[in-house]
Design a protein around this motif. Structure first.
Motif, PDB file in Angstrom:
ATOM      1  N   ARG A 139       0.870  -1.180   0.000  1.00  0.00           N
ATOM      2  CA  ARG A 139       0.000   0.000   0.000  1.00  0.00           C
ATOM      3  C   ARG A 139       0.907   1.231   0.000  1.00  0.00           C
ATOM      4  NH1 ARG A 139      -3.185  -0.011   5.249  1.00  0.00           N
ATOM      5  NH2 ARG A 139      -1.144  -0.726   5.989  1.00  0.00           N
ATOM      6  N   VAL A 140       0.627   2.193  -0.870  1.00  0.00           N
ATOM      7  CA  VAL A 140       1.533   3.330  -1.050  1.00  0.00           C
ATOM      8  C   VAL A 140       0.741   4.638  -1.033  1.00  0.00           C
ATOM      9  CG1 VAL A 140       3.257   4.412  -2.538  1.00  0.00           C
ATOM     10  CG2 VAL A 140       3.110   1.911  -2.438  1.00  0.00           C
ATOM     11  N   THR A 141       1.270   5.612  -0.300  1.00  0.00           N
ATOM     12  CA  THR A 141       0.744   6.974  -0.287  1.00  0.00           C
ATOM     13  C   THR A 141       1.871   7.923  -0.676  1.00  0.00           C
ATOM     14  OG1 THR A 141      -0.855   6.472   1.454  1.00  0.00           O
ATOM     15  CG2 THR A 141      -0.298   8.789   1.131  1.00  0.00           C
ATOM     16  N   VAL A 142       1.612   8.777  -1.668  1.00  0.00           N
ATOM     17  CA  VAL A 142       2.609   9.730  -2.164  1.00  0.00           C
ATOM     18  C   VAL A 142       2.192  11.134  -1.752  1.00  0.00           C
ATOM     19  CG1 VAL A 142       3.806  10.639  -4.188  1.00  0.00           C
ATOM     20  CG2 VAL A 142       3.072   8.235  -4.145  1.00  0.00           C
ATOM     21  N   LEU A 143       3.117  11.867  -1.143  1.00  0.00           N
ATOM     22  CA  LEU A 143       2.893  13.264  -0.765  1.00  0.00           C
ATOM     23  C   LEU A 143       3.703  14.169  -1.691  1.00  0.00           C
ATOM     24  CD1 LEU A 143       3.193  13.038   3.138  1.00  0.00           C
ATOM     25  CD2 LEU A 143       1.091  13.045   1.759  1.00  0.00           C
ATOM     26  N   GLU A 144       3.062  15.165  -2.264  1.00  0.00           N
ATOM     27  CA  GLU A 144       3.720  16.106  -3.168  1.00  0.00           C
ATOM     28  C   GLU A 144       3.454  17.526  -2.689  1.00  0.00           C
ATOM     29  OE1 GLU A 144       5.457  18.472  -5.578  1.00  0.00           O
ATOM     30  OE2 GLU A 144       5.857  16.314  -5.750  1.00  0.00           O
ATOM     31  N   ALA A 145       4.528  18.300  -2.510  1.00  0.00           N
ATOM     32  CA  ALA A 145       4.399  19.663  -1.983  1.00  0.00           C
ATOM     33  C   ALA A 145       3.664  20.584  -2.945  1.00  0.00           C
ATOM     34  CB  ALA A 145       5.776  20.232  -1.663  1.00  0.00           C
ATOM     35  N   ALA A 146       3.777  20.323  -4.248  1.00  0.00           N
ATOM     36  CA  ALA A 146       3.129  21.188  -5.246  1.00  0.00           C
ATOM     37  C   ALA A 146       2.217  20.326  -6.122  1.00  0.00           C
ATOM     38  CB  ALA A 146       4.178  21.930  -6.067  1.00  0.00           C
ATOM     39  N   LYS A 147       2.673  20.019  -7.345  1.00  0.00           N
ATOM     40  CA  LYS A 147       1.921  19.180  -8.262  1.00  0.00           C
ATOM     41  C   LYS A 147       2.831  18.094  -8.825  1.00  0.00           C
ATOM     42  CE  LYS A 147      -1.114  21.249 -10.998  1.00  0.00           C
ATOM     43  NZ  LYS A 147      -2.408  20.891 -10.373  1.00  0.00           N
ATOM     44  N   VAL A 148       2.252  17.011  -9.289  1.00  0.00           N
ATOM     45  CA  VAL A 148       3.028  15.909  -9.858  1.00  0.00           C
ATOM     46  C   VAL A 148       3.996  16.448 -10.915  1.00  0.00           C
ATOM     47  CG1 VAL A 148       2.895  13.898 -11.370  1.00  0.00           C
ATOM     48  CG2 VAL A 148       1.338  14.089  -9.422  1.00  0.00           C
ATOM     49  N   GLY A 149       5.284  16.104 -10.762  1.00  0.00           N
ATOM     50  CA  GLY A 149       6.285  16.543 -11.725  1.00  0.00           C
ATOM     51  C   GLY A 149       6.625  18.017 -11.653  1.00  0.00           C
ATOM     52  N   PHE A 150       6.351  18.659 -10.525  1.00  0.00           N
ATOM     53  CA  PHE A 150       6.604  20.099 -10.387  1.00  0.00           C
ATOM     54  C   PHE A 150       8.086  20.435 -10.496  1.00  0.00           C
ATOM     55  CE2 PHE A 150       7.934  23.576  -7.586  1.00  0.00           C
ATOM     56  CZ  PHE A 150       7.197  24.632  -8.091  1.00  0.00           C
TER      57      PHE A 150
END
Length: 427
Positions: free
Chosen positions: A54-65
């Motif tokens: 099970r995986v959760t991804v946190l991104e500070a801005a947007k995907v590929g920012f």
């Protein structure tokens, strides 16, 4: 909460449509929390999901920012320091393992594009262009080196042959790598993110990791939520900030600049790059360029140490473009942007583990498109208990920049000036 949009780049303007993603507003539990939705984080997430995590991804801005959505879009094999340098540093056994992995990232990208039907303008073929006889000699040695590690899709180009693939009279020769190539980098990241979600992974945008609570069950805190996990993968690279101080001490964000012309039309575009290969020269401070799917020229180069944004990117890069292609003197520049990559003193990636359950990969040193996809696989293997390839990277020696964070920028800039002078003088 602040909403961080993409920078005004060609890639953002031509990105495939994607649904909006939420920010983290709750407390969640998962097997693996990945910090950063660039190539390293997305590649890790995909390999883990494919193996039942099970995986959760946190991104500070947007995907590929960050660098994943701003780079030159070139698929270039090996590492920023090549296998012979690694071999001299760590010996033949470790170098053999790292050499076997040096050409895997491009294969992973192509497999992802095919399996998940990612629309990212993938084209095969990359050219290393030599500006001097010395650089040509280096390419001849590089071909022998890469072939020693089983990489055979290479062709040396003499002065006549390189004119057939790039309309630039600066080059004395080159090397064509047909396993190299180019992509729309942001669309690759967006496609990989969609693949993550198709396998049940969660991605939260506008959700910066502000604190990691270390321990047997580490917790990643965001402004409005938190993720409790068994493992954490830190994949922020040049956009990680000081979240993990021990990682920041051994690396330095650097900026590179990119411009994109107006559409050139089929005839002019084909006259510049008849086979639609991407190109990079062999200088230490190299220039790189390629055509887009809609027949613009993307041209990049230059390094700003310490990751400041230059006031006029076009003024820095346009003269480089016109030196290569003076026939573009009347062509308009539609987009100009900068993006940060993470430099290490050794120019080799830094891979490791903090405690028992926090894993990281960072410091691609300008060679990240292929390496990051390999890194995701290697990190996923380590979490599954298969650590041989992870250890090969983790055992590479790394050093802090001389003078610490205060002096790392002037020291690096001085070194770049020296090598840039060598390029100009043909040493």
């Amino acid at each position: 909460m602040a909403n961080t949009p993409y920078p005004e780049s060609y890639y953002a303007a031509s990105a495939n449509a994607v649904p909006p993603r939420p920010s983290l507003q709750a407390d969640v539990e998962t097997d693996v929390c990945v910090i950063g939705a660039g190539y390293t984080g997305l590649s890790s997430a995909l390999f883990l999901l494919e193996n039942g995590f099970r995986v959760t991804v946190l991104e500070a801005a947007k995907v590929g920012f960050g660098a994943s959505g701003r780079n030159g879009g070139q698929i270039v094999n090996s590492y920023s320091r090549d296998i012979d340098v690694i071999e001299r540093s760590v010996g033949p056994k470790q170098a053999q393992l790292l050499g076997q992995m040096a050409f895997e990232g491009g294969r992973i990208i192509r497999e992802r594009v095919a399996r998940y039907n990612i629309q990212c303008d993938l084209k095969d073929g990359g050219v290393f262009a030599a500006l001097s006889a010395k650089q040509m000699g280096h390419l001849e040695s590089q071909k022998r080196l890469w072939e020693r590690f089983g990489h055979t899709q290479l062709e040396l180009l003499d002065e006549r042959r390189i004119r057939e693939v790039v309309a630039c009279d600066q080059y004395v020769g080159g090397m064509l790598d047909m396993s190299g190539g180019h992509i729309h980098p942001l669309n690759l990241a967006l496609g990989e993110a969609a693949a993550v979600e198709s396998l049940g992974g969660s991605i939260y945008e506008q959700s910066p990791a502000v604190r990691i609570e270390r321990g047997a069950n580490p917790v990643v805190h965001t402004p409005q939520g938190k993720v409790r996990a068994k493992f954490i993968i830190v994949a922020g690279n040049a956009y990680l900030g000081n979240l993990v101080p021990e990682l920041a001490a051994k690396s330095m964000p650097c900026g590179t600049q990119v411009i994109t012309t107006e559409p050139l039309g089929e005839e002019l575009a084909k006259s510049l790059l008849p086979q639609d290969y991407c190109v990079e020269d062999c200088n230490y401070l190299l220039d790189y360029y390629r055509l887009t799917g809609d027949k613009r020229l993307i041209f990049g180069g230059g390094v700003v140490y310490g990751a400041r944004d230059p006031a006029n990117i076009e003024a820095i890069i346009r003269p480089k473009m016109l030196k290569a292609f003076p026939q573009l003197k009347d062509v308009k520049i539609d987009y100009a942007w900068t993006g940060n990559f993470l430099l290490t003193l050794s120019r080799l990636p830094q891979v490791g583990r903090l405690g028992d359950n926090i894993y990281y990969s960072q410091g691609c040193s300008g060679h990240g498109v292929t390496y990051t996809h390999l890194a995701g696989k290697v990190l996923a293997e380590a979490l599954r208990g298969q650590a041989e390839r992870f250890d090969a990277f983790a055992d590479l020696p790394h050093y802090p920049f001389p003078g610490g964070q205060l002096l790392r920028t002037p020291f690096a800039a001085l070194g770049a000036w020296y090598y840039g002078l060598r390029d100009k003088l043909g040493f």
